[in-house]
Design a protein around this motif. Structure first.
Motif, mmCIF file in Angstrom:
data_model
loop_
_atom_site.group_PDB
_atom_site.id
_atom_site.type_symbol
_atom_site.label_atom_id
_atom_site.label_comp_id
_atom_site.label_asym_id
_atom_site.label_seq_id
_atom_site.Cartn_x
_atom_site.Cartn_y
_atom_site.Cartn_z
ATOM 1 N N GLU A 35 0.508 -1.101 0.058
ATOM 2 C CA GLU A 35 -0.078 0.267 0.218
ATOM 3 C C GLU A 35 1.217 1.089 -0.184
ATOM 4 O O GLU A 35 0.679 2.450 -0.845
ATOM 5 N N THR A 36 1.879 1.094 1.150
ATOM 6 C CA THR A 36 3.200 1.911 0.506
ATOM 7 C C THR A 36 3.459 2.891 -0.726
ATOM 8 O O THR A 36 3.557 3.985 -1.284
ATOM 9 N N GLN A 87 4.853 7.094 -1.505
ATOM 10 C CA GLN A 87 5.445 6.749 -0.024
ATOM 11 C C GLN A 87 6.453 5.465 -0.317
ATOM 12 O O GLN A 87 6.447 4.740 -0.890
ATOM 13 N N PRO A 90 8.415 3.536 1.601
ATOM 14 C CA PRO A 90 8.444 1.993 2.890
ATOM 15 C C PRO A 90 9.687 2.658 3.407
ATOM 16 O O PRO A 90 10.629 2.995 3.330
ATOM 17 N N ALA A 91 9.851 1.547 4.599
ATOM 18 C CA ALA A 91 10.103 1.521 5.971
ATOM 19 C C ALA A 91 11.167 1.492 5.464
ATOM 20 O O ALA A 91 11.401 0.113 5.461
#
Length: 60
Positions: A2-3, A8, A10-11
């Motif tokens: 979803e990121t 966006q 990612p972590a």
């Protein structure tokens, strides 16, 4: 996932400098097709890769 869909970043855990050798699914399928045709491949173990390391920072 979803990121990535939301565009966006990612972590990234630790410093992100860890590397992996990513290979495309198409290359794995091609390898599997080749091995199915080779009788000498029966019962053998194969390691597939590109020999190109990419960091998680660069991938992100």
């Amino acid at each position: 996932m979803e990121t990535v869909k939301a565009r966006q970043l990612p972590a990234i855990f630790r410093d992100g400098k860890q590397t992996c050798d990513f290979i495309s699914v198409h290359d794995i399928v091609y390898l599997a097709q080749l091995l199915v045709e080779k009788e000498a491949a029966i019962g053998k173990i194969f390691n597939a890769g590109t020999s190109k390391q990419i960091s998680f920072n660069r991938l992100a």
